[in-house]
Design a protein around this motif. Structure first.
Motif, PDB file in Angstrom:
ATOM      1  N   LEU A   1      18.483  -9.425  19.434  1.00  0.00           N
ATOM      2  CA  LEU A   1      19.592  -8.478  19.418  1.00  0.00           C
ATOM      3  C   LEU A   1      19.094  -7.053  19.516  1.00  0.00           C
ATOM      4  CD1 LEU A   1      21.110  -7.960  15.853  1.00  0.00           C
ATOM      5  CD2 LEU A   1      18.752  -8.615  16.285  1.00  0.00           C
ATOM      6  N   VAL A   2      20.020  -6.163  19.865  1.00  0.00           N
ATOM      7  CA  VAL A   2      19.793  -4.722  19.882  1.00  0.00           C
ATOM      8  C   VAL A   2      20.873  -4.095  19.010  1.00  0.00           C
ATOM      9  CG1 VAL A   2      19.759  -2.639  21.286  1.00  0.00           C
ATOM     10  CG2 VAL A   2      18.772  -4.765  22.180  1.00  0.00           C
ATOM     11  N   MET A   3      20.471  -3.203  18.104  1.00  0.00           N
ATOM     12  CA  MET A   3      21.431  -2.531  17.238  1.00  0.00           C
ATOM     13  C   MET A   3      21.624  -1.099  17.717  1.00  0.00           C
ATOM     14  SD  MET A   3      21.398  -2.006  13.075  1.00  0.00           S
ATOM     15  CE  MET A   3      20.233  -0.634  13.076  1.00  0.00           C
ATOM     16  N   ARG A   4      22.876  -0.680  17.791  1.00  0.00           N
ATOM     17  CA  ARG A   4      23.204   0.681  18.209  1.00  0.00           C
ATOM     18  C   ARG A   4      24.142   1.293  17.167  1.00  0.00           C
ATOM     19  NH1 ARG A   4      21.490   0.492  23.499  1.00  0.00           N
ATOM     20  NH2 ARG A   4      21.683  -1.522  24.556  1.00  0.00           N
ATOM     21  N   GLN A   5      23.909   2.563  16.845  1.00  0.00           N
ATOM     22  CA  GLN A   5      24.735   3.249  15.866  1.00  0.00           C
ATOM     23  C   GLN A   5      25.259   4.561  16.432  1.00  0.00           C
ATOM     24  OE1 GLN A   5      21.827   3.162  12.486  1.00  0.00           O
ATOM     25  NE2 GLN A   5      23.550   2.309  11.337  1.00  0.00           N
ATOM     26  N   SER A   6      26.464   4.933  16.016  1.00  0.00           N
ATOM     27  CA  SER A   6      27.045   6.208  16.412  1.00  0.00           C
ATOM     28  C   SER A   6      27.968   6.670  15.291  1.00  0.00           C
ATOM     29  CB  SER A   6      27.841   6.071  17.717  1.00  0.00           C
ATOM     30  OG  SER A   6      28.927   5.171  17.555  1.00  0.00           O
ATOM     31  N   CYS A   7      28.272   7.956  15.293  1.00  0.00           N
ATOM     32  CA  CYS A   7      29.143   8.498  14.247  1.00  0.00           C
ATOM     33  C   CYS A   7      30.008   9.597  14.835  1.00  0.00           C
ATOM     34  CB  CYS A   7      28.319   9.060  13.082  1.00  0.00           C
ATOM     35  SG  CYS A   7      29.322   9.639  11.693  1.00  0.00           S
ATOM     36  N   SER A   8      31.313   9.476  14.623  1.00  0.00           N
ATOM     37  CA  SER A   8      32.222  10.538  15.038  1.00  0.00           C
ATOM     38  C   SER A   8      32.310  11.563  13.925  1.00  0.00           C
ATOM     39  CB  SER A   8      33.614   9.972  15.345  1.00  0.00           C
ATOM     40  OG  SER A   8      34.185   9.406  14.187  1.00  0.00           O
ATOM     41  N   ILE A   9      32.326  12.843  14.270  1.00  0.00           N
ATOM     42  CA  ILE A   9      32.339  13.928  13.293  1.00  0.00           C
ATOM     43  C   ILE A   9      33.748  14.497  13.202  1.00  0.00           C
ATOM     44  CG2 ILE A   9      31.311  16.130  12.642  1.00  0.00           C
ATOM     45  CD1 ILE A   9      29.359  13.771  12.747  1.00  0.00           C
ATOM     46  N   PRO A  10      34.268  14.739  11.992  1.00  0.00           N
ATOM     47  CA  PRO A  10      35.614  15.297  11.875  1.00  0.00           C
ATOM     48  C   PRO A  10      35.745  16.614  12.637  1.00  0.00           C
ATOM     49  CG  PRO A  10      34.761  14.640   9.724  1.00  0.00           C
ATOM     50  CD  PRO A  10      33.625  14.544  10.699  1.00  0.00           C
ATOM     51  N   GLY A  11      36.856  16.779  13.279  1.00  0.00           N
ATOM     52  CA  GLY A  11      37.103  17.998  14.032  1.00  0.00           C
ATOM     53  C   GLY A  11      38.589  18.199  14.202  1.00  0.00           C
TER      54      GLY A  11
ATOM     55  N   VAL B   1      39.098  11.573  10.235  1.00  0.00           N
ATOM     56  CA  VAL B   1      38.357  10.643   9.396  1.00  0.00           C
ATOM     57  C   VAL B   1      37.012  10.338  10.057  1.00  0.00           C
ATOM     58  CG1 VAL B   1      38.331   8.357   8.346  1.00  0.00           C
ATOM     59  CG2 VAL B   1      40.488   9.601   8.544  1.00  0.00           C
ATOM     60  N   PRO B   2      35.886  10.666   9.401  1.00  0.00           N
ATOM     61  CA  PRO B   2      34.587  10.305   9.975  1.00  0.00           C
ATOM     62  C   PRO B   2      34.478   8.787  10.103  1.00  0.00           C
ATOM     63  CG  PRO B   2      34.349  11.791   8.093  1.00  0.00           C
ATOM     64  CD  PRO B   2      35.750  11.332   8.105  1.00  0.00           C
ATOM     65  N   VAL B   3      33.979   8.331  11.236  1.00  0.00           N
ATOM     66  CA  VAL B   3      33.825   6.901  11.479  1.00  0.00           C
ATOM     67  C   VAL B   3      32.400   6.640  11.955  1.00  0.00           C
ATOM     68  CG1 VAL B   3      34.618   4.877  12.754  1.00  0.00           C
ATOM     69  CG2 VAL B   3      36.257   6.667  12.123  1.00  0.00           C
ATOM     70  N   GLU B   4      31.676   5.789  11.215  1.00  0.00           N
ATOM     71  CA  GLU B   4      30.345   5.369  11.633  1.00  0.00           C
ATOM     72  C   GLU B   4      30.444   3.972  12.225  1.00  0.00           C
ATOM     73  OE1 GLU B   4      26.477   3.945   9.287  1.00  0.00           O
ATOM     74  OE2 GLU B   4      26.819   6.109   9.085  1.00  0.00           O
ATOM     75  N   THR B   5      29.974   3.823  13.447  1.00  0.00           N
ATOM     76  CA  THR B   5      30.077   2.551  14.152  1.00  0.00           C
ATOM     77  C   THR B   5      28.692   1.960  14.371  1.00  0.00           C
ATOM     78  OG1 THR B   5      32.078   3.287  15.312  1.00  0.00           O
ATOM     79  CG2 THR B   5      30.905   1.399  16.246  1.00  0.00           C
ATOM     80  N   THR B   6      28.544   0.687  14.040  1.00  0.00           N
ATOM     81  CA  THR B   6      27.305  -0.041  14.293  1.00  0.00           C
ATOM     82  C   THR B   6      27.623  -1.258  15.139  1.00  0.00           C
ATOM     83  OG1 THR B   6      26.456   0.642  12.119  1.00  0.00           O
ATOM     84  CG2 THR B   6      25.284  -1.136  13.253  1.00  0.00           C
ATOM     85  N   ARG B   7      26.860  -1.431  16.239  1.00  0.00           N
ATOM     86  CA  ARG B   7      27.035  -2.583  17.120  1.00  0.00           C
ATOM     87  C   ARG B   7      25.743  -3.392  17.170  1.00  0.00           C
ATOM     88  NH1 ARG B   7      30.864  -2.776  21.246  1.00  0.00           N
ATOM     89  NH2 ARG B   7      29.302  -3.628  22.684  1.00  0.00           N
ATOM     90  N   TRP B   8      25.910  -4.708  17.091  1.00  0.00           N
ATOM     91  CA  TRP B   8      24.783  -5.619  17.246  1.00  0.00           C
ATOM     92  C   TRP B   8      25.027  -6.444  18.512  1.00  0.00           C
ATOM     93  CZ3 TRP B   8      27.039  -4.512  12.557  1.00  0.00           C
ATOM     94  CH2 TRP B   8      26.198  -4.022  11.550  1.00  0.00           C
TER      95      TRP B   8
END
Length: 489
Positions: free
Chosen positions: A82-92, A97-104
């Motif tokens: 697998l490959v793990m990828r992470q991202s995070c949206s910043i409030p603006g 609502v800040p959202v941290e997303t992790t994909r496997w």
């Protein structure tokens, strides 16, 4: 060398989907390299945890083939699973609502995703109201079950990791009843309630006494996937709902999840830490560290009748459990100070550790809460002595233990959970039957003494069919019993 290359560490069958879990392996084995013996693909990495006696925590991620995969020793590079990828949206302006997303992303095309929504103000989501400081974790349906394969590992793996003691017949009948009690537990409804429970009086337990740990231990002992996933939901609930960002501690039980003031004597991290290791979940491990640092920052300071054993001993117990798996000088320093504070309260004439709550009560002598001494104080001090042996403290622990063994072993009905003590005598003993506090009290017994006690009919009789299935406080009563390591011997 050929024997090492051919060695198979473990093999799991009837696995028809990708798996990802943490497991303890010998350091020498990991240094020699891990190889996929059967399956389509495998990835592995060392987790940020340590295990004693030459072992280390490893995350295994694998895609099976033909319903099976096997892991062995070898230097052949595995095909990545697998490959793990992470991202995070910043409030603006457009994102509240800040959202941290992790994909496997798995080698067979499967994709798992987790989104953690962190609420900075009161927010309505899915017809439920979330407060500032809470979070909402969304997961793809298959993600939770990726760790379930850990229940199929041979029990020796869990014993080696310290999750379970060596198996025996000592408490087999008690375990059967606890499995029935676990099936009777009903989780709270909704997004905010999942993973938590309610007891009498409409009190939300906030996983009091570490329900996560109780469910996890029982799941591993019975090889029960559904109990493991319930433990995982409780761990996520603690991360999402119960943590106070200011103190670092969980809110204690109350009429809702986040209204009762956090207290060091009502904070548990062991189940969360263990679940983070088994799920290879960095968020759970980070939350456990947050609680550990919170406990280290808030030593017990109450005096007189407000000085409670639990405010000293539970924090020490949890910090020592944390230090088994993580190096942290701040936490270690705090744990040393807590152990010294408890040791200073030992009275040789009474053979017990005395706190204000037992000294400042109506009536003569010291009011000894034996279930707290045996269930919290002695296990905490023994854990500390494993890390920092001290002859004087060891002697006090041994003397207090023998006092408990003496009182419990007397062949009268029930088990003594409370009594009054004066120099040279004990009186006004309260002996209870079918009281889950007695399970916790026995946690402080060394194995030889425990065997002798459980061979006495009045002791075993007082524990059978506990907790009652109609107990109005079933979640708390179940947790008190099922968290105890001796129950799995």
């Amino acid at each position: 060398m050929l024997a090492a290359i051919a060695q198979t560490l473990f093999s799991l069958a009837s696995i028809d989907a990708p798996v990802r879990f943490g497991v303890v392996l010998p350091v020498a084995t990991v240094q020699a390299g891990l190889a996929l013996r059967h399956g389509r693909a495998m990835s592995w990495r060392e987790l940020p945890l340590r295990a004693s006696n030459g072992f280390v925590w490893i995350e295994i991620a694998a895609v099976p083939a033909g319903g099976r995969f096997a892991v062995g020793v070898g230097d052949a590079p595995p095909s990545p699973a697998l490959v793990m990828r992470q991202s995070c949206s910043i409030p603006g302006v457009t994102v509240s609502v800040p959202v941290e997303t992790t994909r496997w992303e798995w080698a067979d095309g499967s994709v798992d995703e987790r989104r953690v929504h962190s609420f900075v103000t009161e927010t309505t989501q899915g017809c439920e109201n979330f407060g500032a400081g809470e979070a909402w974790t969304q997961e793809s349906p298959e993600l939770a079950s990726r760790c379930a394969a850990v229940t199929r590992l041979p029990r020796g793996f869990h014993e080696r990791a310290g999750l379970l003691p060596p198996i025996g017949q000592l408490a087999r009948e008690l375990r059967r009843h606890l499995a029935t009690a676990a099936a009777a537990l009903v989780e709270l409804p909704g997004l905010r309630g999942a993973g938590d429970y309610m007891r009498s009086g409409g009190v939300v337990t906030n996983l009091e006494f570490d329900t996560t740990l109780a469910l996890l231990r029982l799941a591993l002992a019975l090889g029960d996937d559904s109990l493991l996933l319930r433990a995982r939901r409780s761990a996520l609930h603690l991360c999402d709902r119960d943590l106070d960002m200011r103190s670092g501690l969980p809110f204690r039980h109350g009429p809702d999840h986040r209204v009762a003031t956090p207290e060091p004597g009502h904070a548990w991290l062991q189940g969360l830490l263990w679940m983070g290791a088994i799920c290879a979940d960095e968020r759970m491990l980070g939350a456990a560290q947050q609680i550990a640092r919170g406990l280290a920052a808030f030593p017990a300071v109450a005096e007189a009748a407000h000085e409670r054993a639990r405010d000293f001993a539970w924090p020490l117990h949890e910090l020592e459990a944390y230090l088994v798996w993580r190096n942290d000088t701040v936490v270690a320093t705090a744990a040393d100070a807590m152990a010294l504070a408890i040791a200073a309260r030992y009275r040789p004439d009474l053979r017990c550790f005395c706190f204000g709550e037992g000294a400042f009560v109506d009536g003569p002598g010291y009011f000894e809460r034996a279930w707290i001494t045996g269930g919290i104080v002695l296990p905490a001090l023994r854990a500390h002595l494993q890390r920092r042996p001290t002859r004087e403290l060891q002697r006090a622990v041994d003397e207090a233990t023998q006092q408990l063994v003496l009182r419990i072993g007397q062949g009268r009905g029930g088990l003594p959970t409370h009594w009054r003590a004066v120099r040279g005598s004990v009186f006004a003993e309260h002996r209870a039957e079918h009281d889950p506090k007695a399970f916790l009290m026995l946690e402080g017994m060394p194995l030889p003494d425990l065997r002798k006690l459980l061979s006495k009919p009045h002791v075993l009789r007082g524990l059978m069919e506990t907790p009652a299935l109609d107990d109005p406080d079933l979640p708390t009563s179940f947790t008190l019993a099922a968290r105890c390591s001796w129950v799995y011997r």
